[in-house]
Structure formats: structure tokens, C-alpha cells
Design a protein around this motif. Structure first.
Motif, PDB file in Angstrom:
ATOM      1  N   TYR A  35       0.843  -1.188   0.000  1.00 55.19           N
ATOM      2  CA  TYR A  35       0.000   0.000   0.000  1.00 55.19           C
ATOM      3  C   TYR A  35       0.882   1.244   0.000  1.00 55.19           C
ATOM      4  O   TYR A  35       1.997   1.221   0.511  1.00 55.19           O
ATOM      5  N   ASP A  36       0.374   2.333  -0.587  1.00 56.33           N
ATOM      6  CA  ASP A  36       1.143   3.575  -0.618  1.00 56.33           C
ATOM      7  C   ASP A  36       1.523   4.023   0.784  1.00 56.33           C
ATOM      8  O   ASP A  36       2.617   4.522   1.018  1.00 56.33           O
ATOM      9  N   GLU A  37       0.623   3.873   1.718  1.00 56.45           N
ATOM     10  CA  GLU A  37       0.937   4.142   3.122  1.00 56.45           C
ATOM     11  C   GLU A  37       1.207   2.792   3.778  1.00 56.45           C
ATOM     12  O   GLU A  37       0.293   1.994   3.960  1.00 56.45           O
ATOM     13  N   ASN A  38       2.470   2.578   4.118  1.00 59.57           N
ATOM     14  CA  ASN A  38       2.868   1.214   4.494  1.00 59.57           C
ATOM     15  C   ASN A  38       2.489   0.828   5.919  1.00 59.57           C
ATOM     16  O   ASN A  38       3.020  -0.119   6.462  1.00 59.57           O
ATOM     17  N   ARG A  39       1.553   1.542   6.494  1.00 63.41           N
ATOM     18  CA  ARG A  39       1.089   1.139   7.831  1.00 63.41           C
ATOM     19  C   ARG A  39       0.102  -0.023   7.749  1.00 63.41           C
ATOM     20  O   ARG A  39      -0.223  -0.623   8.756  1.00 63.41           O
ATOM     21  N   LYS A  40      -0.382  -0.325   6.543  1.00 65.11           N
ATOM     22  CA  LYS A  40      -1.379  -1.373   6.389  1.00 65.11           C
ATOM     23  C   LYS A  40      -0.715  -2.650   5.920  1.00 65.11           C
ATOM     24  O   LYS A  40       0.007  -2.660   4.931  1.00 65.11           O
ATOM     25  N   SER A  41      -0.968  -3.744   6.615  1.00 64.84           N
ATOM     26  CA  SER A  41      -0.353  -5.025   6.285  1.00 64.84           C
ATOM     27  C   SER A  41      -1.082  -5.689   5.127  1.00 64.84           C
ATOM     28  O   SER A  41      -2.293  -5.548   4.958  1.00 64.84           O
ATOM     29  N   LEU A  42      -0.319  -6.444   4.324  1.00 64.33           N
ATOM     30  CA  LEU A  42      -0.912  -7.253   3.267  1.00 64.33           C
ATOM     31  C   LEU A  42      -1.589  -8.494   3.840  1.00 64.33           C
ATOM     32  O   LEU A  42      -2.421  -9.112   3.190  1.00 64.33           O
ATOM     33  N   GLY A  43      -1.200  -8.856   5.046  1.00 66.11           N
ATOM     34  CA  GLY A  43      -1.711 -10.072   5.668  1.00 66.11           C
ATOM     35  C   GLY A  43      -0.556 -10.874   6.225  1.00 66.11           C
ATOM     36  O   GLY A  43       0.556 -10.825   5.685  1.00 66.11           O
ATOM     37  N   PRO A  44      -0.759 -11.618   7.295  1.00 62.23           N
ATOM     38  CA  PRO A  44       0.347 -12.291   7.993  1.00 62.23           C
ATOM     39  C   PRO A  44       1.085 -13.335   7.163  1.00 62.23           C
ATOM     40  O   PRO A  44       2.231 -13.656   7.460  1.00 62.23           O
ATOM     41  N   LYS A  45       0.476 -13.881   6.138  1.00 59.60           N
ATOM     42  CA  LYS A  45       1.126 -14.924   5.341  1.00 59.60           C
ATOM     43  C   LYS A  45       1.492 -14.460   3.938  1.00 59.60           C
ATOM     44  O   LYS A  45       1.872 -15.261   3.090  1.00 59.60           O
ATOM     45  N   GLU A  46       1.398 -13.155   3.685  1.00 61.41           N
ATOM     46  CA  GLU A  46       1.690 -12.632   2.346  1.00 61.41           C
ATOM     47  C   GLU A  46       3.171 -12.254   2.269  1.00 61.41           C
ATOM     48  O   GLU A  46       3.604 -11.277   2.862  1.00 61.41           O
ATOM     49  N   THR A  47       3.934 -13.034   1.553  1.00 57.84           N
ATOM     50  CA  THR A  47       5.379 -12.847   1.444  1.00 57.84           C
ATOM     51  C   THR A  47       5.756 -12.492   0.004  1.00 57.84           C
ATOM     52  O   THR A  47       4.944 -12.609  -0.921  1.00 57.84           O
ATOM     53  N   GLY A  48       7.015 -12.085  -0.168  1.00 56.25           N
ATOM     54  CA  GLY A  48       7.490 -11.792  -1.511  1.00 56.25           C
ATOM     55  C   GLY A  48       7.379 -12.978  -2.444  1.00 56.25           C
ATOM     56  O   GLY A  48       7.007 -12.850  -3.612  1.00 56.25           O
ATOM     57  N   GLY A  49       7.707 -14.165  -1.934  1.00 55.26           N
ATOM     58  CA  GLY A  49       7.631 -15.360  -2.756  1.00 55.26           C
ATOM     59  C   GLY A  49       6.211 -15.752  -3.118  1.00 55.26           C
ATOM     60  O   GLY A  49       5.988 -16.441  -4.115  1.00 55.26           O
ATOM     61  N   LYS A  50       5.251 -15.302  -2.341  1.00 55.43           N
ATOM     62  CA  LYS A  50       3.862 -15.692  -2.575  1.00 55.43           C
ATOM     63  C   LYS A  50       3.109 -14.695  -3.448  1.00 55.43           C
ATOM     64  O   LYS A  50       2.352 -15.082  -4.334  1.00 55.43           O
TER      65      LYS A  50
END
Length: 207
Positions: free
Chosen positions: A121-136
Motif C-alpha cells: 500500500y502507498d501508506e505502508n502502515r497497512k499489512s498485506l496479511g500475515p502470510k503474504e510474502t514476496g515469494g507468494k
């Protein structure tokens, strides 16, 4: 960039353009080429009004550069970017996930093309989710992009500089491989820095 000891681990924020530009040197035998967005401006008659010629400078020696390439090939061949093997060509790169999964990255390259993907997200205070990694979440986008970018390109490997030795070593000890020592792998070294002892010397004489 902040001068923290953890800088090499990603303690300072960078833009996607900056990190892809930096990785360009790894794909280019240690030579960095500054990004150029407008290569040429022509008038309606085809006359060149302005032209930007990319300029290269050696940012890292070819030997050290190849060691970095070798390590990042391992990320694809047996690490967190293993899904990229489906492209069927030599590739190298690095996945990345920031604290709290606010950013997911994959920056990777072949000898011909360098590309990076950032998900967040443009404002990086919001998480993509606990299991969302670069590889995924970032790597699949990169794979689709690189499949298209390479569809008309021949398969090529990264050239090995003359100052590099590729040696068969014991995977458990990092020493020279010998019969009976177990799993072996091929590893790259600067000439003169290869292991000098055999794995059985570490474990004791073979019976």
C-alpha cells in the motif's frame, strides 16, 4: 539511506526504481547503467532533437559480482523463489518481506533482463496479511512479466569470470568433497579462497 548496521538487511526504504537499478549491476558483470526513461526525441521529419546514451561504470569487480550472482541463483534453484524455475532458464534474484508484511518484493534477473515487483500500500502502515510474502504475492507477477520479456530471447547462462573456481564441496562441512562424505554441491569461489581440506579430514579417516 540511514547508516544503520542493519542497512544490508533492508532497514532503509527504497523505491522500486532504485533497487532494480542497483540489481542491474549483478546482471551486467558488475557494471551499473543508470536508468534512462527517454532514449530519444525526434521531430516530425525524423531528425534527432535529443538523445540519451546510457553510461556504464564498474560498481563491483566481476569476481565478487559473480559470487553474488551465484548466491542469488540459489534463491531460484533451491530457495524462496523456486517457482521461477518454470521459466526454464538461468535466473537469479531475491525475495523480500518487510516487518508486519507491509511490503512484498521480488527483484530478479537473467543475463539479459532485470525486473522488480513490489506489492504493498502507498501508506505502508497497512499489512498485506500475515502470510503474504514476496515469494507468494510478488514472485508470480514477476514470473508472468519475465515469461513475456524472454519469449524471443535465447536461453543463456551467466558468464563465469576467469578469476572464479567452481568446486565440488561437501554440503555439511563446506570442505572439499570426497567419496563417502555425503551430499555434495557445486560452489563458486574466488581463485585462491577455495577450501583446502577434504571432508573426511574433518570427520576423521575413512574406514
Amino acid at each position: 539511506l540511514n547508516a544503520y548496521p542493519s542497512l544490508a538487511l533492508g532497514a532503509s526504504d527504497v523505491y522500486l526504481e532504485e533497487i532494480v537499478s542497483a540489481y542491474c549491476a549483478f546482471a551486467n558483470r558488475g557494471y551499473h547503467v543508470a536508468p534512462v526513461f527517454v532514449t530519444k526525441v525526434l521531430d516530425h521529419d525524423g531528425n534527432v532533437l535529443e538523445e540519451n546514451v546510457p553510461r556504464a561504470r564498474q560498481a563491483i569487480s566481476e569476481d565478487i559480482n559473480y559470487l553474488m550472482v551465484s548466491m542469488m541463483k540459489g534463491v531460484v534453484e533451491e530457495g524462496t523463489a523456486g517457482a521461477a524455475k518454470e521459466l526454464g532458464r538461468p535466473l537469479a534474484g531475491k525475495t523480500g518481506t518487510t516487518n508486519d508484511s507491509t511490503d512484498a518484493w521480488f527483484i530478479g534477473y537473467s543475463p539479459s533482463v532485470v525486473a522488480g515487483v513490489w506489492v504493498g500500500y502507498d501508506e505502508n502502515r497497512k499489512s498485506l496479511g500475515p502470510k503474504e510474502t514476496g515469494g507468494k504475492v510478488a514472485l508470480p507477477i514477476w514470473i508472468d512479466l519475465m515469461r513475456e520479456a524472454h519469449k524471443d530471447l535465447p536461453i543463456e547462462d551467466f558468464p563465469v569470470p576467469s578469476g572464479i573456481s567452481i568446486v565440488e564441496i561437501d554440503a555439511n562441512t563446506g570442505l572439499l568433497a570426497a567419496q563417502g562424505c555425503g551430499e555434495t554441491i557445486r560452489e563458486s569461489f574466488r581463485k585462491g579462497t577455495e577450501p583446502r581440506e577434504y571432508c573426511y579430514q574433518y570427520r576423521g579417516p575413512l574406514m
